[in-house]
Design a protein around this motif. Structure first.
Motif, PDB file in Angstrom:
ATOM      1  N   PRO A  62      -6.591  -5.495  -3.037  1.00 52.55           N
ATOM      2  CA  PRO A  62      -7.568  -5.473  -1.899  1.00 52.55           C
ATOM      3  C   PRO A  62      -7.579  -7.214  -1.100  1.00 52.55           C
ATOM      4  O   PRO A  62      -7.862  -8.365  -1.750  1.00 52.55           O
ATOM      5  CB  PRO A  62      -9.065  -4.950  -2.102  1.00 52.55           C
ATOM      6  CG  PRO A  62      -8.820  -4.174  -2.523  1.00 52.55           C
ATOM      7  CD  PRO A  62      -7.919  -4.782  -3.835  1.00 52.55           C
TER       8      PRO A  62
ATOM      9  N   THR B   9       0.869  -1.546  -0.098  1.00 52.28           N
ATOM     10  CA  THR B   9       0.241   0.372  -0.347  1.00 52.28           C
ATOM     11  C   THR B   9       0.934   0.922   0.051  1.00 52.28           C
ATOM     12  O   THR B   9       0.259   2.456  -0.108  1.00 52.28           O
ATOM     13  CB  THR B   9      -1.304   0.509   1.064  1.00 52.28           C
ATOM     14  OG1 THR B   9      -0.707  -0.202   2.386  1.00 52.28           O
ATOM     15  CG2 THR B   9      -1.889  -0.841   1.096  1.00 52.28           C
TER      16      THR B   9
ATOM     17  N   ARG C 266     -12.134   2.680  -0.772  1.00 58.74           N
ATOM     18  CA  ARG C 266     -10.880   2.312  -1.701  1.00 58.74           C
ATOM     19  C   ARG C 266     -10.994   3.068  -2.650  1.00 58.74           C
ATOM     20  O   ARG C 266      -9.763   3.370  -3.360  1.00 58.74           O
ATOM     21  CB  ARG C 266     -11.285   0.369  -2.148  1.00 58.74           C
ATOM     22  CG  ARG C 266     -11.452  -0.163  -0.865  1.00 58.74           C
ATOM     23  CD  ARG C 266     -10.802  -1.899  -1.288  1.00 58.74           C
ATOM     24  NE  ARG C 266     -11.551  -2.588  -0.820  1.00 58.74           N
ATOM     25  CZ  ARG C 266     -11.934  -3.617  -0.352  1.00 58.74           C
ATOM     26  NH1 ARG C 266     -12.807  -4.042  -1.255  1.00 58.74           N
ATOM     27  NH2 ARG C 266     -11.968  -4.281   0.430  1.00 58.74           N
TER      28      ARG C 266
END
Length: 188
Positions: free
Chosen positions: A68, A59, A97
């Motif tokens: 994810p 990330t 997200r």
């Protein structure tokens, strides 16, 4: 009724022996013939060992982000979220997200974000992303690492896996292998 009990018991015993023993041993034997004796693809980099067939969490802005995970990248608890596309919690997670991706990738249009960057896979441990998911991250990584975008595109192309025998599946990229190649490119 009594005439059905004996065949049912025999069938149960035959199936138990076959599926618990013979079937298992056949596939164990096949796995032992595979590379790394069926233990998965192991990669070592910078003194650390990783399994390339299990999704890793990336990330940081200087790396290509991985897909994810609904299970926090925990291989012991593989599984999806089991939430449908109309579930309010699922939609909230996807929207969060998307918002996070847009903050870290300014200039990207919301509609051009590949779905694999904002939705978890069924196993929650998918190690691959699509070629489009890698390419949409090039500008961010090039700016942070002060690299030429063409060089990043080259390592994406070099790490792209084609569909099985050209027919089954889609082009994909293992994020761990891509990020290892990225580190090697940056160190030169």
């Amino acid at each position: 009724m009594k005439s059905n009990i004996a065949p049912a018991i025999r069938l149960t015993l035959v199936c138990a022996v076959f599926f618990s023993g013979i079937y298992t041993m056949v596939f164990l034997g096949i796995a032992k013939l595979a590379p790394n004796k069926g233990r998965g693809e192991v990669i070592s980099s910078n003194g650390k060992t990783y399994y390339a067939n299990i999704g890793q969490k990336f990330t940081e802005d200087r790396y290509f982000w991985s897909r994810p995970s609904a299970v926090g990248y925990n291989a012991a608890g593989a599984g999806g979220s089991n939430k449908g596309p109309s579930n309010a919690d699922y939609l909230k997670d996807v929207a969060a997200r998307i918002d996070t991706f847009l903050v870290h990738n300014p200039g990207v249009d919301k509609s051009s974000i590949p779905s694999d960057l904002v939705t978890a896979s069924g196993s929650g441990l998918d190690p691959d992303i699509s070629v489009q998911a890698a390419r949409i991250q090039i500008k961010r990584i090039a700016a942070i690492r002060k690299l030429n975008e063409a060089n990043l595109d080259e390592i994406i192309t070099a790490n792209t896996k084609k569909p099985l025998i050209g027919l089954f599946g889609t082009e994909r990229i293992n994020v761990l292998q891509l990020n290892i190649a990225l580190d090697k490119l940056s160190n030169h």
